[in-house]
Design a protein around this motif. Structure first.
Motif, PDB file in Angstrom:
ATOM      1  N   ALA A  42      29.554 -13.479  53.014  1.00 21.51           N
ATOM      2  CA  ALA A  42      29.451 -14.865  52.564  1.00 21.51           C
ATOM      3  C   ALA A  42      28.459 -14.966  51.413  1.00 21.51           C
ATOM      4  N   PRO A  43      28.755 -15.767  50.392  1.00 22.26           N
ATOM      5  CA  PRO A  43      27.844 -15.880  49.246  1.00 22.26           C
ATOM      6  C   PRO A  43      26.519 -16.532  49.638  1.00 22.26           C
ATOM      7  N   THR A  44      25.455 -16.106  48.948  1.00 19.63           N
ATOM      8  CA  THR A  44      24.113 -16.647  49.179  1.00 19.63           C
ATOM      9  C   THR A  44      23.356 -16.695  47.867  1.00 19.63           C
ATOM     10  N   PHE A  45      22.288 -17.506  47.844  1.00 15.40           N
ATOM     11  CA  PHE A  45      21.354 -17.519  46.718  1.00 15.40           C
ATOM     12  C   PHE A  45      19.939 -17.585  47.277  1.00 15.40           C
ATOM     13  N   GLU A  46      19.066 -16.712  46.758  1.00 17.43           N
ATOM     14  CA  GLU A  46      17.667 -16.710  47.180  1.00 17.43           C
ATOM     15  C   GLU A  46      16.768 -16.670  45.950  1.00 17.43           C
ATOM     16  N   ASN A  47      15.713 -17.485  45.986  1.00 19.97           N
ATOM     17  CA  ASN A  47      14.684 -17.467  44.949  1.00 19.97           C
ATOM     18  C   ASN A  47      13.398 -16.934  45.556  1.00 19.97           C
ATOM     19  N   TYR A  48      12.764 -15.989  44.870  1.00 23.63           N
ATOM     20  CA  TYR A  48      11.506 -15.410  45.314  1.00 23.63           C
ATOM     21  C   TYR A  48      10.444 -15.688  44.257  1.00 23.63           C
ATOM     22  N   GLN A  49       9.343 -16.268  44.676  1.00 31.18           N
ATOM     23  CA  GLN A  49       8.272 -16.632  43.774  1.00 31.18           C
ATOM     24  C   GLN A  49       7.422 -15.415  43.409  1.00 31.18           C
ATOM     25  N   PRO A  50       6.727 -15.463  42.255  1.00 28.98           N
ATOM     26  CA  PRO A  50       5.935 -14.305  41.828  1.00 28.98           C
ATOM     27  C   PRO A  50       4.930 -13.831  42.877  1.00 28.98           C
ATOM     28  N   GLU A  51       4.332 -14.764  43.638  1.00 26.24           N
ATOM     29  CA  GLU A  51       3.333 -14.350  44.621  1.00 26.24           C
ATOM     30  C   GLU A  51       3.946 -13.580  45.792  1.00 26.24           C
ATOM     31  N   GLU A  52       5.284 -13.600  45.910  1.00 29.56           N
ATOM     32  CA  GLU A  52       5.957 -12.832  46.959  1.00 29.56           C
ATOM     33  C   GLU A  52       6.265 -11.403  46.516  1.00 29.56           C
ATOM     34  N   LEU A  53       5.987 -11.097  45.262  1.00 33.94           N
ATOM     35  CA  LEU A  53       6.370  -9.810  44.680  1.00 33.94           C
ATOM     36  C   LEU A  53       5.117  -8.983  44.420  1.00 33.94           C
ATOM     37  N   PRO A  54       4.966  -7.848  45.083  1.00 31.79           N
ATOM     38  CA  PRO A  54       3.734  -7.070  44.942  1.00 31.79           C
ATOM     39  C   PRO A  54       3.528  -6.546  43.537  1.00 31.79           C
ATOM     40  N   ILE A  55       2.263  -6.511  43.135  1.00 26.70           N
ATOM     41  CA  ILE A  55       1.869  -6.016  41.814  1.00 26.70           C
ATOM     42  C   ILE A  55       0.926  -4.835  41.994  1.00 26.70           C
ATOM     43  N   TYR A  56       1.139  -3.815  41.176  1.00 22.62           N
ATOM     44  CA  TYR A  56       0.256  -2.642  41.154  1.00 22.62           C
ATOM     45  C   TYR A  56      -0.384  -2.560  39.778  1.00 22.62           C
ATOM     46  N   THR A  57      -1.669  -2.313  39.739  1.00 21.46           N
ATOM     47  CA  THR A  57      -2.351  -2.130  38.459  1.00 21.46           C
ATOM     48  C   THR A  57      -3.199  -0.866  38.500  1.00 21.46           C
ATOM     49  N   ASP A  58      -3.295  -0.240  37.374  1.00 22.49           N
ATOM     50  CA  ASP A  58      -4.179   0.905  37.166  1.00 22.49           C
ATOM     51  C   ASP A  58      -4.566   0.858  35.702  1.00 22.49           C
ATOM     52  N   LYS A  59      -5.417   1.753  35.287  1.00 24.73           N
ATOM     53  CA  LYS A  59      -5.854   1.731  33.899  1.00 24.73           C
ATOM     54  C   LYS A  59      -4.649   1.868  32.974  1.00 24.73           C
ATOM     55  N   GLY A  60      -4.402   0.833  32.172  1.00 27.34           N
ATOM     56  CA  GLY A  60      -3.309   0.860  31.205  1.00 27.34           C
ATOM     57  C   GLY A  60      -1.941   0.568  31.786  1.00 27.34           C
ATOM     58  N   ILE A  61      -1.864   0.235  33.104  1.00 23.92           N
ATOM     59  CA  ILE A  61      -0.570   0.019  33.761  1.00 23.92           C
ATOM     60  C   ILE A  61      -0.592  -1.294  34.528  1.00 23.92           C
ATOM     61  N   TRP A  62       0.458  -2.086  34.361  1.00 20.30           N
ATOM     62  CA  TRP A  62       0.717  -3.264  35.206  1.00 20.30           C
ATOM     63  C   TRP A  62       2.166  -3.191  35.629  1.00 20.30           C
ATOM     64  N   MET A  63       2.426  -3.431  36.921  1.00 23.15           N
ATOM     65  CA  MET A  63       3.780  -3.228  37.435  1.00 23.15           C
ATOM     66  C   MET A  63       4.073  -4.250  38.528  1.00 23.15           C
ATOM     67  N   ARG A  64       5.240  -4.884  38.455  1.00 23.67           N
ATOM     68  CA  ARG A  64       5.705  -5.797  39.505  1.00 23.67           C
ATOM     69  C   ARG A  64       6.983  -5.238  40.118  1.00 23.67           C
ATOM     70  N   LEU A  65       7.020  -5.171  41.443  1.00 25.03           N
ATOM     71  CA  LEU A  65       8.230  -4.762  42.142  1.00 25.03           C
ATOM     72  C   LEU A  65       9.161  -5.953  42.255  1.00 25.03           C
ATOM     73  N   SER A 102      21.664  -2.235  49.744  1.00 24.91           N
ATOM     74  CA  SER A 102      21.683  -0.775  49.704  1.00 24.91           C
ATOM     75  C   SER A 102      20.352  -0.297  49.126  1.00 24.91           C
ATOM     76  N   PRO A 103      19.999   0.985  49.332  1.00 28.20           N
ATOM     77  CA  PRO A 103      18.716   1.497  48.845  1.00 28.20           C
ATOM     78  C   PRO A 103      18.644   1.470  47.311  1.00 28.20           C
ATOM     79  N   LEU A 104      17.584   0.841  46.782  1.00 26.75           N
ATOM     80  CA  LEU A 104      17.412   0.742  45.337  1.00 26.75           C
ATOM     81  C   LEU A 104      15.955   0.458  45.016  1.00 26.75           C
ATOM     82  N   TYR A 105      15.642   0.492  43.735  1.00 31.18           N
ATOM     83  CA  TYR A 105      14.350   0.009  43.255  1.00 31.18           C
ATOM     84  C   TYR A 105      14.555  -0.646  41.901  1.00 31.18           C
ATOM     85  N   TYR A 106      13.693  -1.633  41.602  1.00 28.25           N
ATOM     86  CA  TYR A 106      13.795  -2.382  40.347  1.00 28.25           C
ATOM     87  C   TYR A 106      12.400  -2.921  40.058  1.00 28.25           C
ATOM     88  N   LEU A 107      11.845  -2.535  38.896  1.00 25.88           N
ATOM     89  CA  LEU A 107      10.473  -2.884  38.563  1.00 25.88           C
ATOM     90  C   LEU A 107      10.330  -3.346  37.127  1.00 25.88           C
TER      91      LEU A 107
END
Length: 305
Positions: free
Chosen positions: A135-158, A174-179
């Motif tokens: 069945a079709p669905t729509f979901e919105n996820y806010q930025p605060e729900e998405l983990p962020i990783y930082t290191d020197k010279g790197i910023w990344m949001r999953l 299915s198994p995936l990643y998107y950043l």
């Protein structure tokens, strides 16, 4: 190390809205479950009224999830479930078409967009065969729900999936990643190593991999055993994506399926009005394109999300 470099091709999805199309490509149809990728913008709308010329009218999908991710500007999403949602930068908007959905994307408030640049990434994630008729669905996820990783010279949001020990609650099939990854000039970063198929898309800037240089608009697809270091030649924005392959998929216009017959049925359903229009955006729509017997795998210019 690199299987293929995909050069973005120019495509038009309507008057005033051109995109860089990355996937599908004739020599590489998918990366993991990702079967489609468009990069729209940046579109400088100062002094323009985007409310009509750039709109993507109601159109259908089956057999996939669309993922909308904005760097700048905003878009109004309406769909046949009755969802009416303004999409803003940093959010994840995940619409699963499954058995069939129609939606529109409109640029309705030039005042809120003034002095900004509209820029967005659209991807389609194919569904496993067992979920193609969900069945079709729509979901919105806010930025605060998405983990962020930082290191020197790197910023990344999953955005979705799992990588580098990060996970979130974005529902995938299915198994995936998107950043979304920002790198500062001179810094290095590696790819996640727990996924079969992996790629990076250079949205802005340039990178070096194994002594070769790659610039904005290029996707690098890596082989299974590669363990490269990505070096930023300048400040850059990258999209990391991949996952486990699902098997062969057919794509025609906005339809994706493991079955050619199912795509033929979707064509008939849209032509005969059996896929409902958004209840708050039902006065116009994109008609079914003329079928000139092109091989499945050639999306029409209106195929953005």
């Amino acid at each position: 190390m690199i299987d293929i470099v995909i050069e973005a091709r120019k495509a038009s999805i309507g008057e005033g809205m051109n995109v860089n199309r990355i996937l599908p490509f004739r020599m590489r149809r998918m990366v993991g479950p990702f079967i489609f990728m468009d990069h729209a913008g940046p579109v400088d709308i100062v002094g323009q009224d985007p409310s009509s010329s750039m709109d993507v009218l109601p159109h259908p999908h089956i057999g996939l999830s669309t993922v909308s991710y904005l760097f700048g500007g905003q878009v109004t999403h309406r769909d046949s479930l009755g969802v009416n949602k303004i999409i803003r930068p940093g959010e994840v908007n995940w619409m699963t078409a499954g058995s069939g959905i129609a939606h529109s994307e409109r640029f309705e408030d030039p005042h809120t967009l003034a002095n900004s640049k509209l820029e967005m990434i659209q991807t389609w994630v194919a569904l496993p065969e067992k979920d193609e008729e969900t069945a079709p669905t729509f979901e919105n996820y806010q930025p605060e729900e998405l983990p962020i990783y930082t290191d020197k010279g790197i910023w990344m949001r999953l955005i979705a999936g799992n990588a580098y020990g990060l996970e979130n609650k974005v529902k995938t099939h299915s198994p995936l990643y998107y950043l979304h990854v920002n790198m500062e000039k001179g810094h290095l970063f590696g790819l996640p190593d727990k996924h079969t198929e992996r790629a990076i898309y250079v949205a802005k800037g340039s990178v070096e991999v194994s002594g070769r240089y790659y610039t904005a608009g290029q996707m690098l697809v890596f082989n299974k055993t590669a363990n490269p270091k990505i070096k930023a030649q300048e400040n850059c924005t990258l999209m990391f994506l991949g996952g486990e392959p699902l098997g062969e998929r057919y794509i025609w216009w906005n339809f994706v399926s493991s079955s050619k017959d199912r795509i033929e049925q979707a064509k008939a359903d849209w032509k005969e009005g059996r896929i409902l229009l958004p209840p708050t955006d039902n006065l116009e729509f994109v008609p079914l394109p003329e079928d000139r017997s092109k091989p499945a795998g050639s999306p029409s210019p209106q195929a953005l999300s």
